[in-house]
Design an enzyme around this catalytic site. Structure first.
Site, PDB file in Angstrom:
ATOM      1  NE  ARG A 157     -43.612  -0.885  23.230  1.00 56.50           N
ATOM      2  CZ  ARG A 157     -44.616  -0.366  23.942  1.00 56.50           C
ATOM      3  NH1 ARG A 157     -45.449  -1.167  24.587  1.00 56.50           N
ATOM      4  NH2 ARG A 157     -44.782   0.949  24.018  1.00 56.50           N
TER       5      ARG A 157
ATOM      6  NE  ARG B 210     -42.834  -1.668  27.246  1.00 58.45           N
ATOM      7  CZ  ARG B 210     -41.921  -1.407  26.308  1.00 58.45           C
ATOM      8  NH1 ARG B 210     -41.846  -0.186  25.789  1.00 58.45           N
ATOM      9  NH2 ARG B 210     -41.087  -2.325  25.884  1.00 58.45           N
TER      10      ARG B 210
HETATM   11  P1  ADP Z   1     -41.218   1.840  22.510  1.00 58.64           P
HETATM   12  O1  ADP Z   1     -42.554   1.870  21.948  1.00 58.64           O
HETATM   13  O2  ADP Z   1     -40.196   2.277  21.540  1.00 58.64           O
HETATM   14  O3  ADP Z   1     -40.931   0.495  23.093  1.00 58.64           O
HETATM   15  P2  ADP Z   1     -41.926   3.369  24.942  1.00 58.64           P
HETATM   16  O4  ADP Z   1     -42.563   2.282  25.727  1.00 58.64           O
HETATM   17  O5  ADP Z   1     -40.958   4.253  25.651  1.00 58.64           O
HETATM   18  O6  ADP Z   1     -41.085   2.878  23.693  1.00 58.64           O
HETATM   19  O7  ADP Z   1     -43.095   4.260  24.330  1.00 58.64           O
HETATM   20  C1  ADP Z   1     -42.818   5.397  23.570  1.00 58.64           C
HETATM   21  C2  ADP Z   1     -43.945   6.398  23.585  1.00 58.64           C
HETATM   22  O8  ADP Z   1     -45.041   5.875  22.871  1.00 58.64           O
HETATM   23  C3  ADP Z   1     -44.445   6.734  24.977  1.00 58.64           C
HETATM   24  O9  ADP Z   1     -44.752   8.109  25.044  1.00 58.64           O
HETATM   25  C4  ADP Z   1     -45.710   5.933  25.079  1.00 58.64           C
HETATM   26  O10 ADP Z   1     -46.659   6.491  25.968  1.00 58.64           O
HETATM   27  C5  ADP Z   1     -46.202   6.019  23.650  1.00 58.64           C
HETATM   28  N1  ADP Z   1     -47.137   4.951  23.318  1.00 58.64           N
HETATM   29  C6  ADP Z   1     -46.921   3.618  23.330  1.00 58.64           C
HETATM   30  N2  ADP Z   1     -48.022   2.932  22.985  1.00 58.64           N
HETATM   31  C7  ADP Z   1     -48.977   3.870  22.732  1.00 58.64           C
HETATM   32  C8  ADP Z   1     -50.341   3.811  22.313  1.00 58.64           C
HETATM   33  N3  ADP Z   1     -50.948   2.658  22.069  1.00 58.64           N
HETATM   34  N4  ADP Z   1     -50.997   4.991  22.165  1.00 58.64           N
HETATM   35  C9  ADP Z   1     -50.408   6.181  22.391  1.00 58.64           C
HETATM   36  N5  ADP Z   1     -49.126   6.287  22.777  1.00 58.64           N
HETATM   37  C10 ADP Z   1     -48.417   5.150  22.939  1.00 58.64           C
HETATM   38  C1  CIR Z   2     -34.267  -3.079  30.840  1.00 56.88           C
HETATM   39  O1  CIR Z   2     -33.460  -3.984  30.855  1.00 56.88           O
HETATM   40  O2  CIR Z   2     -35.219  -2.972  31.623  1.00 56.88           O
HETATM   41  C2  CIR Z   2     -34.094  -2.003  29.789  1.00 56.88           C
HETATM   42  N1  CIR Z   2     -32.776  -2.092  29.243  1.00 56.88           N
HETATM   43  C3  CIR Z   2     -35.152  -2.181  28.703  1.00 56.88           C
HETATM   44  C4  CIR Z   2     -35.233  -3.570  28.150  1.00 56.88           C
HETATM   45  C5  CIR Z   2     -36.204  -3.726  27.016  1.00 56.88           C
HETATM   46  N2  CIR Z   2     -37.542  -3.731  27.364  1.00 56.88           N
HETATM   47  C6  CIR Z   2     -38.230  -4.755  27.929  1.00 56.88           C
HETATM   48  O3  CIR Z   2     -37.838  -5.874  28.082  1.00 56.88           O
HETATM   49  N3  CIR Z   2     -39.431  -4.437  28.337  1.00 56.88           N
END
Ligand code: ADP
Ligand code: CIR
Length: 348
Positions: A270, A299
């Protein structure tokens, strides 16, 4: 843990991919199956059953879950990634193949850039089906490897079990650390024995970080302020290289890197920016239309299932499987260029 013996009628009101694809016929066919790690359909669907607002709602307990429960997982994988049963996955982590100059050289829109990949160790159960001893072994082994890294990647490991509450909360607020108690992960069995075995490694500048035993066994992260996507990708590629030379990660030709959530399969990547788009935030239909064209996911800025604040969004690639890592980042870069262009037009 989950005890779904009958078809979970409650999902009929949900718009998750689970609700769409778990027919009564598929449920009957899969309900009594168990993988080598004793993972069942009831466990695989519990997150979506307990959380009707799930987008997806299913988790795998091991690599075999993807084969054994394929009548459910395959259509979900196809709908999310457009990847069908016959398709093969390909990897390309070569920064030279990425064309991603900073889309915001003046620093007006992009606050920060972050790229992460998930990895799980070959031959071990995934987080939803692992036990405490195996989880703690992973923490030990991976943190030892990380603590031997040198140069820009050198840093320190912090186990959640020993971390002060103040340090934990400040790492979360600053977007470096995962939150506790996520209800989607909880229902998937991913929070068992919390906080044992979980933690974070990071270098001094917090530009290279590794989460241990959250949703996946490793989340390898490269991040920094601003929009230099190329630099963030280059650092990530070198960190992945360093770890892959010492650990064998679970991978298949069809599904790529194996992850607990099917949305992460393939590259498990991601690539995101935190970006300020005040005018597009007043035109969310337009924001969503551009996101669709460039395969972007929107998001909020405190991670998945959080909301936007002050017109700042987390914009990332949505597709991860059947395309290379370079293409994932290219999706994000090209989409961000288009979003900034439209934001500028609306501001005029
Ligand atoms: P993941 O990246 O594993 O899918 P999350 O959406 O929960 O999980 O994001 C994890 C953390 O990373 C959160 O605190 C989010 O705000 C932070 N984050 C994601 N993208 C960025 C970015 N571009 N800059 C700073 N923080 C980020
Ligand atoms: C969900 O189904 O919403 C959670 N289990 C997270 C799924 C993974 N993230 C996503 O598709 N954005």
């Amino acid at each position: 843990m989950a005890k779904t013996q009958e078809y979970p009628m409650s999902i009929e009101d949900s718009s998750s991919l689970l609700a769409k694809h778990l027919t009564k016929e598929i449920f009957e066919k899969l309900r009594d199956k168990r993988t080598v790690n004793d993972y069942t359909l009831a466990q695989a669907i519990n997150s979506g059953v307990q959380n009707p607002d799930s987008g997806t709602g299913v988790y795998a307990g091991d690599e075999q879950s993807y084969e054994m429960f394929a009548p459910l997982f395959d259509p979900i994988i196809y709908e999310y990634h457009g990847h069908s049963k016959e398709d093969k996955h390909q990897s390309d982590l070569n920064p030279a193949n990425l064309k991603a100059p900073n889309p915001d050289k003046e620093g007006k829109y992009i606050l920060s850039t972050r790229i992460r990949v998930a990895r799980n160790i070959q031959g071990l159960p995934l987080g939803p089906a692992i036990d405490k001893a195996k989880r703690e072994n992973i923490e030990q082994d991976i943190s030892n490897i990380l603590c031997r890294s040198r140069g820009e990647l050198a840093g320190t490991y912090y186990s959640l079990s020993n971390m002060s509450e103040a340090d934990r909360l400040s790492l979360i607020t600053d977007h470096f650390l995962f939150k506790a108690g996520d209800r989607f992960l909880q229902a998937a069995g991913l929070n068992q024995d919390w906080p044992s075995g979980r933690g974070i490694f990071h270098n001094t500048d917090k530009t290279f970080l590794v989460w241990i035993n959250e949703e996946d066994q490793l989340r390898i992260i490269s991040m920094q302020n601003g929009g230099d996507i190329q630099e963030v990708f280059t650092r990530l590629a070198s960190a992945i290289d360093m770890l892959s030379s010492q650990v064998k990660f679970a991978y298949s030709d069809h599904l790529g890197y194996i992850t607990s959530c099917p949305t992460n399969l393939g590259t498990a990547m991601r690539a995101s920016v935190h970006i300020r788009l005040p005018n597009l935030s007043d035109n969310t239909q337009e924001l969503e239309a551009i996101a669709k064209i460039y395969h972007l996911q929107i998001r909020g800025i405190h991670g998945e299932h959080s909301s936007s604040e002050d017109g700042v969004y987390d914009i990332s690639n949505k597709r991860r499987l059947g395309i290379t890592e370079v293409q994932c980042v290219q999706d994000m870069h090209d989409g961000v260029v288009a979003l900034i262009k439209r934001e500028q037009e609306l501001a005029r």
